[in-house]
Design a protein around this motif. Structure first.
Motif, PDB file in Angstrom:
ATOM      1  N   GLY A  89       0.822  -1.211   0.000  1.00  0.00           N
ATOM      2  CA  GLY A  89       0.000   0.000   0.000  1.00  0.00           C
ATOM      3  C   GLY A  89       0.851   1.254   0.000  1.00  0.00           C
ATOM      4  N   PHE A  90       1.982   1.181   0.705  1.00  0.00           N
ATOM      5  CA  PHE A  90       2.889   2.327   0.724  1.00  0.00           C
ATOM      6  C   PHE A  90       3.488   2.566  -0.659  1.00  0.00           C
ATOM      7  N   ASP A  91       3.807   1.448  -1.388  1.00  0.00           N
ATOM      8  CA  ASP A  91       4.323   1.579  -2.757  1.00  0.00           C
ATOM      9  C   ASP A  91       3.316   2.317  -3.638  1.00  0.00           C
ATOM     10  N   VAL A  92       2.042   1.907  -3.525  1.00  0.00           N
ATOM     11  CA  VAL A  92       0.998   2.518  -4.347  1.00  0.00           C
ATOM     12  C   VAL A  92       0.862   4.000  -4.013  1.00  0.00           C
ATOM     13  N   MET A  93       0.845   4.322  -2.717  1.00  0.00           N
ATOM     14  CA  MET A  93       0.675   5.713  -2.299  1.00  0.00           C
ATOM     15  C   MET A  93       1.830   6.579  -2.806  1.00  0.00           C
ATOM     16  N   GLN A  94       3.079   6.095  -2.651  1.00  0.00           N
ATOM     17  CA  GLN A  94       4.228   6.861  -3.110  1.00  0.00           C
ATOM     18  C   GLN A  94       4.203   7.060  -4.623  1.00  0.00           C
ATOM     19  N   ALA A  95       3.885   5.948  -5.341  1.00  0.00           N
ATOM     20  CA  ALA A  95       3.882   6.027  -6.808  1.00  0.00           C
ATOM     21  C   ALA A  95       2.819   6.995  -7.303  1.00  0.00           C
ATOM     22  N   LEU A  96       1.628   6.975  -6.685  1.00  0.00           N
ATOM     23  CA  LEU A  96       0.562   7.889  -7.095  1.00  0.00           C
ATOM     24  C   LEU A  96       0.938   9.334  -6.782  1.00  0.00           C
ATOM     25  N   ALA A  97       1.602   9.534  -5.623  1.00  0.00           N
ATOM     26  CA  ALA A  97       2.021  10.896  -5.270  1.00  0.00           C
ATOM     27  C   ALA A  97       3.014  11.437  -6.290  1.00  0.00           C
ATOM     28  N   ARG A  98       3.953  10.590  -6.735  1.00  0.00           N
ATOM     29  CA  ARG A  98       4.924  11.002  -7.751  1.00  0.00           C
ATOM     30  C   ARG A  98       4.232  11.279  -9.085  1.00  0.00           C
ATOM     31  N   ALA A  99       3.249  10.421  -9.407  1.00  0.00           N
ATOM     32  CA  ALA A  99       2.534  10.598 -10.673  1.00  0.00           C
ATOM     33  C   ALA A  99       1.741  11.899 -10.690  1.00  0.00           C
ATOM     34  N   ARG A 100       1.236  12.341  -9.510  1.00  0.00           N
ATOM     35  CA  ARG A 100       0.481  13.585  -9.417  1.00  0.00           C
ATOM     36  C   ARG A 100       1.343  14.771  -9.846  1.00  0.00           C
ATOM     37  N   ARG A 101       2.632  14.646  -9.589  1.00  0.00           N
ATOM     38  CA  ARG A 101       3.520  15.732  -9.987  1.00  0.00           C
ATOM     39  C   ARG A 101       3.736  15.773 -11.501  1.00  0.00           C
ATOM     40  N   GLU A 102       3.404  14.651 -12.171  1.00  0.00           N
ATOM     41  CA  GLU A 102       3.556  14.580 -13.622  1.00  0.00           C
ATOM     42  C   GLU A 102       2.348  15.160 -14.354  1.00  0.00           C
ATOM     43  N   GLY A 103       1.192  15.208 -13.695  1.00  0.00           N
ATOM     44  CA  GLY A 103      -0.010  15.713 -14.340  1.00  0.00           C
ATOM     45  C   GLY A 103      -1.219  15.533 -13.459  1.00  0.00           C
ATOM     46  N   ASN A 104      -2.339  16.079 -13.913  1.00  0.00           N
ATOM     47  CA  ASN A 104      -3.566  16.017 -13.110  1.00  0.00           C
ATOM     48  C   ASN A 104      -4.274  14.672 -13.231  1.00  0.00           C
ATOM     49  N   SER A 105      -4.240  14.075 -14.420  1.00  0.00           N
ATOM     50  CA  SER A 105      -4.944  12.815 -14.654  1.00  0.00           C
ATOM     51  C   SER A 105      -3.953  11.658 -14.508  1.00  0.00           C
ATOM     52  N   VAL A 106      -4.268  10.774 -13.542  1.00  0.00           N
ATOM     53  CA  VAL A 106      -3.349   9.673 -13.222  1.00  0.00           C
ATOM     54  C   VAL A 106      -4.086   8.341 -13.347  1.00  0.00           C
ATOM     55  N   ALA A 107      -3.411   7.344 -13.931  1.00  0.00           N
ATOM     56  CA  ALA A 107      -3.984   5.992 -14.067  1.00  0.00           C
ATOM     57  C   ALA A 107      -3.085   4.975 -13.352  1.00  0.00           C
ATOM     58  N   LEU A 108      -3.726   4.038 -12.667  1.00  0.00           N
ATOM     59  CA  LEU A 108      -3.011   2.926 -12.028  1.00  0.00           C
ATOM     60  C   LEU A 108      -3.312   1.658 -12.821  1.00  0.00           C
ATOM     61  N   VAL A 109      -2.253   1.095 -13.426  1.00  0.00           N
ATOM     62  CA  VAL A 109      -2.426  -0.085 -14.283  1.00  0.00           C
ATOM     63  C   VAL A 109      -1.809  -1.300 -13.567  1.00  0.00           C
ATOM     64  N   THR A 110      -2.594  -2.356 -13.414  1.00  0.00           N
ATOM     65  CA  THR A 110      -2.114  -3.584 -12.753  1.00  0.00           C
ATOM     66  C   THR A 110      -2.380  -4.786 -13.648  1.00  0.00           C
ATOM     67  N   HIS A 111      -1.611  -5.861 -13.395  1.00  0.00           N
ATOM     68  CA  HIS A 111      -1.877  -7.106 -14.117  1.00  0.00           C
ATOM     69  C   HIS A 111      -3.027  -7.815 -13.432  1.00  0.00           C
TER      70      HIS A 111
END
Length: 649
Positions: A89-111
């Motif tokens: 869960g911490f990995d997901v939270m950190q990755a989403l926080a970093r992605a927010r800095r890349e743009g407003n619209s963020v997608a989480l893609v999983t297998h």
């Protein structure tokens, strides 16, 4: 996991398989596991990864670590455990926080489907995320293209997805962290260790199955062969290696159809031989997961049953004979009585030598009854009457679970049963070599270790052994240990054969006839006492004394039993005497025999000389022909050694 790799490489072999960013992360972390695992980073995925595994042969990995679709692909296609990297869960939270800095619209893609806990996590923190998933590389390409069309600014996902996102001009944040990869490596180590432990357990089980005298097959819940030992495979005429995984109904339809539906025993005929088949449950995860079938040849079961019935525990642990039961007045028998009385005062090991039927067990029981151990057990076992595996468990006992069929709670062996008493090992020359080494330790340390145990049990026993064979010949032939011989031959008693006791033959015969009459009501009135028995046999004394008696007292007893039956069936008016003519009918072998010439029989002194000479030759062989060393070990001079060797020439 293959057995050779387990032996040659004690560290678990782990392959971390990934490309792009995941591969780089593997390389960064691999050095942390150098001391605990043989960790190899393999820059392969999907079909290329499978080819790499197949090419490894005996060096295949114990466990594979992979991520996303690569892990799912390999799990379905290789016969090796695959640990998939799972983001925290911490990995997901950190990755989403970093992605927010890349743009407003963020997608989480999983297998595969997005886990519900991830959705709940983002909802709880008010994070606006587009969820997407894929199942194959083609799905991943379509998924990224669709997200691009929807105006997504940044994508969070595994390595392959982030590579696609970057090529499409979107921001990309790698989902996996060092923590999640370390967690996967730790899980892989646990899986590898458990797999290796299971492999060792299976190998031991297979070794045990192969060494069992009985045929054994283990079946799964569908009736397919999980394991079969070579003995049963040979009986069924099949190959043990190729039988694994095949239904018993296909391999041996006659046997499969004859088995009982419930656990128990049944008789089955295989190629004209009758077998007792025991059906029992094969336990797994606390419940019956299959069936175990044990095949015992019915004739072997019958022989074992007769042996066990003839040695009832109550009788086996009690000395019935006393020294007065040793009939005879000749000097050699008087010498035996003297030695029995003398040796009964000692606790030293005794070796009783004598031909079959001379009364070795009677002497052993007499010695026990005269000893300070008389109030404790006299435990007798015939070392030649049991199969090796059964003899070992009978002598040394076993712990619960030591082998298939082991009694719950284990069982004390006969050595333990003889504690504070006497252990009589008859036919010691027939004891298998592996058991001789274990017996030697018991004699040296006075400790016994049960099968399946590592804890020794102290025992206080007096050992008496007996044999009709020349143990020195067994030493030379390599069938008997020299060190065990010297441990057994501390005190020695040599019993004379009956042909050298001609004056004792008639008294012995009379005593045996009196015993037979006591068991036969029709004869008891004609032979009420020893005097009457002697009178009945008076006319056949000469042929009885003139026979060589190769079976000794045991053969004499057989002849007297025949005489007793003949007397019981004879008419009363034939008289009390048993005539020479009657003997010719009952025991014709006695008529053609005569007393051996006096110079053909060895005196007790001559037999003693031969025994001494045999011991000296055995010691010379053990010392490699070095006479000085042999003399020192025996405590004699060279002159004495030379004289004793030449005394038998």
């Amino acid at each position: 996991m293959s057995t050779p790799s387990t032996v040659s490489n004690p560290r678990p072999r782990i392959w971390a398989m990934g490309i792009s960013r995941l591969r780089d992360l593997f390389v960064d972390i691999a050095s942390e596991y150098a001391g605990r695992a043989d960790l190899r980073v393999v820059a392969r995925g999907f079909d290329d990864a499978m080819q790499e595994i197949d090419a490894a042969g005996g060096e295949r990995p114990d466990v594979i670590v992979a991520g996303g679709s690569n892990a799912a692909y390999l799990k379905a296609r290789v016969n090796v455990p695959v640990v998939a990297i799972t983001p925290t869960g911490f990995d997901v939270m950190q990755a989403l926080a970093r992605a927010r800095r890349e743009g407003n619209s963020v997608a989480l893609v999983t297998h595969g489907e997005t886990p519900d806990e991830v959705k709940r996590f983002t909802a709880a923190y008010g994070i606006d995320v587009i969820f997407a998933s894929y199942r194959s590389t083609e799905d991943a390409e379509d998924c990224v293209r669709e997200l691009q069309e929807r105006g997504v600014d940044a994508v969070v996902g595994p390595g392959h997805v982030t590579d696609l996102a970057e090529r499409a001009g979107m921001g990309a944040v790698f989902l996996y962290s060092r923590t999640s990869v370390r967690s996967a490596f730790d899980t892989a180590l646990e899986v590898a260790q458990a797999t290796r432990a299971e492999g060792v357990r299976r190998q031991r089980l297979d070794n045990l199955l192969q060494h069992l005298r009985d045929g054994v097959v283990a079946l799964d819940a569908q009736g397919r062969v999980e394991a079969i030992n070579q003995r049963l495979a040979g009986v069924l005429g099949i190959d043990a290696a190729s039988a694994a995984g095949m239904p018993l109904q296909q391999l041996a339809p006659d046997i499969a159809s004859a088995l009982p539906d419930a656990d128990g025993d049944t008789l089955v005929s295989v190629r004209g031989t009758s077998y007792l088949v025991h059906r029992g449950p094969l336990a797994g995860a606390g419940h019956a997961a299959g069936t175990v079938l044990t095949f015992q040849e019915s004739r072997a079961v019958e022989r074992l049953d007769r042996t066990l019935r003839s040695r009832q525990r109550g009788q086996q642990f009690t000395a019935r004979y006393k020294l007065d039961d040793l009939v005879g007045e000749c000097p050699s028998i008087e010498r035996v009585r003297t030695l029995v009385r003398r040796y009964a005062k000692s606790d030293a090991t005794v070796l009783i030598l004598g031909e079959s039927g001379t009364g070795k067990e009677m002497v052993a029981q007499s010695m026990h009854r005269l000893s300070a151990r008389r109030d404790f057990a006299f435990v007798a076992i015939n070392c030649g009457a049991f199969p090796e595996a059964l003899l070992e468990s009978e002598l040394f006992g076993y712990e619960e679970g030591a082998f298939t069929g082991a009694r719950k709670g284990g069982k004390a062996g006969l050595i333990e049963a003889a504690h504070r008493g006497t252990l009589f090992l008859d036919e010691i020359a027939e004891m298998p070599l592996p058991l001789q080494s274990r017996l030697l330790r018991v004699l040296q340390e006075r400790e016994v270790v049960r099968l399946g145990s590592t804890e020794p049990t102290r025992v206080d026993i007096r050992v008496v052994a007996a044999t009709h064979r020349a143990l020195t010949e067994g030493i030379e032939a390599g069938t008997f240990r020299a060190d065990l011989y010297y441990r057994l031959n501390i005190l020695s008693i040599a019993l004379p054969p009956l042909r050298e006791r001609t004056t004792d033959v008639l008294p012995l015969a009379a005593e045996l006839l009196l015993q037979a009459a006591a068991r036969e009501p029709r004869l008891s009135t004609r032979v009420p006492d020893l005097q009457a028995a002697t009178r009945v046999l008076a006319q056949i004394g000469e042929p009885l004394r003139g026979y060589a008696w190769p079976g000794n007292v045991r053969e004499l007893q057989n002849v007297i039993e025949r005489i007793a039956v003949e007397l019981a069936d004879a008419e009363e008016d034939t008289g009390d005497a048993f005539t020479r003519e009657m003997l010719d009918v009952v025991a014709p072998e006695l008529a053609a025999s005569s007393v051996p010439k006096k110079n053909d029989a060895l005196t007790l002194r001559e037999r003693s000389r031969h025994v001494e000479a045999d011991e000296i030759r055995a010691m010379l062989a053990a010392c490699g022909g070095d006479r000085d060393a042999a003399c020192k070990a025996l405590g004699i001079s060279k002159t004495t050694l030379w004289r004793k060797l030449n005394a038998t020439q």
